[in-house]
Design a protein around this motif. Structure first.
Motif, short mmCIF file in Angstrom:
data_model
loop_
_atom_site.label_atom_id
_atom_site.label_comp_id
_atom_site.label_asym_id
_atom_site.label_seq_id
_atom_site.Cartn_x
_atom_site.Cartn_y
_atom_site.Cartn_z
N TYR A 1 6.45 12.10 4.39
CA TYR A 1 6.91 11.74 3.08
C TYR A 1 5.93 10.56 2.42
CZ TYR A 1 11.34 13.83 4.76
OH TYR A 1 12.38 14.84 5.27
N GLU A 2 6.24 10.39 1.15
CA GLU A 2 5.34 9.41 0.58
C GLU A 2 6.17 8.18 0.60
OE1 GLU A 2 4.74 10.51 -3.77
OE2 GLU A 2 3.16 11.96 -3.21
N ALA A 3 5.35 7.05 1.00
CA ALA A 3 6.13 5.89 1.32
C ALA A 3 5.28 4.48 0.65
CB ALA A 3 6.48 5.86 2.72
N LYS A 4 5.89 3.36 0.85
CA LYS A 4 5.22 2.29 0.59
C LYS A 4 5.47 1.20 1.35
CE LYS A 4 4.86 -1.14 -3.23
NZ LYS A 4 5.56 -1.40 -4.54
N ASN B 1 -5.12 14.13 2.89
CA ASN B 1 -3.66 14.04 3.73
C ASN B 1 -2.63 14.61 2.76
OD1 ASN B 1 -4.64 12.93 6.14
ND2 ASN B 1 -4.52 10.81 5.33
N VAL B 2 -2.69 14.35 1.52
CA VAL B 2 -1.69 14.96 0.65
C VAL B 2 -1.65 16.58 0.90
CG1 VAL B 2 -1.07 15.39 -1.76
CG2 VAL B 2 -1.64 13.06 -1.20
N ILE B 3 -2.77 17.15 0.95
CA ILE B 3 -3.10 18.63 1.11
C ILE B 3 -2.30 18.96 2.53
CG2 ILE B 3 -4.53 20.35 1.80
CD1 ILE B 3 -6.45 19.20 -0.40
N LYS B 4 -2.48 18.03 3.40
CA LYS B 4 -1.85 18.30 4.69
C LYS B 4 -0.46 18.14 4.90
CE LYS B 4 -3.67 15.90 8.50
NZ LYS B 4 -3.97 15.09 9.28
N MET C 1 -0.12 7.39 7.59
CA MET C 1 -1.61 7.99 7.25
C MET C 1 -1.91 7.57 5.68
SD MET C 1 -1.60 12.05 8.19
CE MET C 1 -0.32 12.50 6.79
N LYS C 2 -3.25 7.36 5.60
CA LYS C 2 -3.51 6.98 4.30
C LYS C 2 -3.38 8.04 3.26
CE LYS C 2 -5.78 3.12 5.25
NZ LYS C 2 -5.50 1.75 4.71
N HIS C 3 -3.03 7.37 1.96
CA HIS C 3 -2.58 8.34 1.10
C HIS C 3 -3.90 8.66 0.16
CE1 HIS C 3 -0.77 9.82 -2.69
NE2 HIS C 3 0.54 9.78 -2.11
N THR C 4 -4.49 9.80 0.82
CA THR C 4 -5.48 10.42 0.32
C THR C 4 -5.56 11.82 0.08
OG1 THR C 4 -6.44 11.25 2.49
CG2 THR C 4 -7.21 9.15 1.98
N GLU C 5 -6.33 12.42 -0.75
CA GLU C 5 -6.29 13.75 -1.30
C GLU C 5 -6.14 14.81 0.00
OE1 GLU C 5 -8.52 17.22 -4.02
OE2 GLU C 5 -9.24 15.03 -3.92
N GLU D 1 0.78 -1.43 -0.13
CA GLU D 1 -0.21 -0.03 -0.22
C GLU D 1 1.08 1.27 0.13
OE1 GLU D 1 -3.51 1.98 2.71
OE2 GLU D 1 -2.76 0.13 3.20
N ARG D 2 0.43 2.23 -0.74
CA ARG D 2 1.12 3.57 -0.77
C ARG D 2 0.64 4.34 0.29
NH1 ARG D 2 1.47 7.38 -6.23
NH2 ARG D 2 3.12 8.92 -5.27
N VAL D 3 1.52 4.87 1.22
CA VAL D 3 0.92 5.73 2.44
C VAL D 3 1.84 6.89 2.40
CG1 VAL D 3 0.46 3.70 3.48
CG2 VAL D 3 2.81 4.44 3.74
#
Length: 320
Positions: A43-46, A86-89, A80-84, A32-34
């Motif tokens: 940071y973006e992670a897997k 959370n990306v904004i956060k 955190m879940k990779h949601t729009e 899962e991408r998180v």
């Protein structure tokens, strides 16, 4: 990035917030991408592995675009879940900290999305500290800053010094403590000690070592106020670095180590032959081993809790 649950350099890195990662009870699946907290940044992670340890889920994550050396086990509270939303956060947190999101200290050419305004601001900040690198087109046609050179710049910070970076981050951002200045030994003293050490070991004083140490001192003096200080250290800097005083005569190993987190980013924008760069990296690694060998002497074990002032700008990725 650093080496523990709260690291940059570490120190690329940048840190100016002491926010505590929020709790997140959701479980994450392998592959899962998180979004993952690492120090004060996201940071973006897997997720590569998920294991239940002592009734608590632990996840082995790979930070996308970073060397696999930064892979680590983290708790659910770091993810955190990779949601729009959370990306904004994530982007808001980066913007709040003045993070250069194109910084690739230790990373591959992969970068996070940024607005044109952010990109322009980042570019201006970089021009203030380092020579502008030549640009090239990648296979996809996207313009990137010397990413081929950046891949060559790798400085592996010893594990005990990574831990030092984590402690450094915690003292300043979490405990509101500062390095008591002026430091002894200061950066100039440490560079001199290293020159003496190399001269004794090699039986001669080489010009190349002297030039590299001058370069480290120059980079340190110029980079310190721009990218080596946490927000809470700004006022202290303004109080102690007066007129023509060089930061290298005031600050010590704690801040010098932060520079090594930023070196890959800085050197990526310098015109340098690959062979010369390889030799330089070897010399820098040798210097880090010297710091490690003298860690108990050069570094403070505790910071000053009586703060006379407040506030400064970026550091750890820690950068990397």
């Amino acid at each position: 990035m650093g080496s523990s649950s709260k690291e940059e350099t570490a120190t690329d890195a940048d840190t100016s917030s002491g926010d505590t990662p929020p709790s997140n009870s959701n479980l994450f699946s392998e592959g899962e991408r998180v979004l993952a907290y690492h120090g004060p940044r996201i940071y973006e992670a897997k997720v590569q592995k998920a294991e239940l340890r002592k009734k608590e889920w632990k996840y082995f994550v790979h930070y996308l675009g970073w060397n696999k050396n930064w892979d680590e086990w983290v708790g659910a509270d770091r993810l955190m879940k990779h949601t729009e939303e959370n990306v904004i956060k994530q982007q808001a947190l980066d913007k709040k900290q003045g993070v250069d999101k194109s910084s690739k200290s230790g990373r591959s050419a992969q970068t996070k999305p940024k607005s044109s305004a952010d990109a322009k601001a980042d570019k201006e900040d970089l021009k203030n500290t380092v020579a502008k690198g030549k640009k090239r087109k990648s296979d996809s046609g996207v313009e990137k800053d010397n990413s081929s050179m950046e891949k060559l710049v790798k400085i592996q910070i010893p594990s005990t010094l990574k831990k030092q970076l984590v402690d450094d981050w915690e003292f300043v951002t979490q405990q509101d403590k500062l390095v008591k200045l002026p430091r002894s030994p200061n950066v100039d003293d440490i560079l001199t000690k290293y020159l003496e050490y190399r001269s004794k070991k090699d039986g001669t004083m080489t010009d190349s070592i002297g030039e590299i140490l001058k370069g480290i001192r120059c980079y340190f003096d110029k980079a310190l106020p721009v990218m080596l200080l946490y927000k809470k250290e700004r006022q202290q800097y303004q109080d102690v670095v007066l007129d023509d005083v060089s930061p290298s005569t005031i600050y010590g190993a704690e801040h010098l180590l932060r520079l090594f987190v930023k070196f890959p980013e800085l050197l990526a924008y310098v015109n340098i032959e690959e062979e010369t760069l390889t030799r330089l990296q070897q010399k820098l690694m040798d210097f880090l081993k010297f710091l490690q060998k003298n860690q108990s002497t050069f570094f403070l074990s505790a910071y000053d809790g009586s703060r006379g002032s407040e506030g400064l700008t970026t550091v750890l990725p820690f950068s990397s």
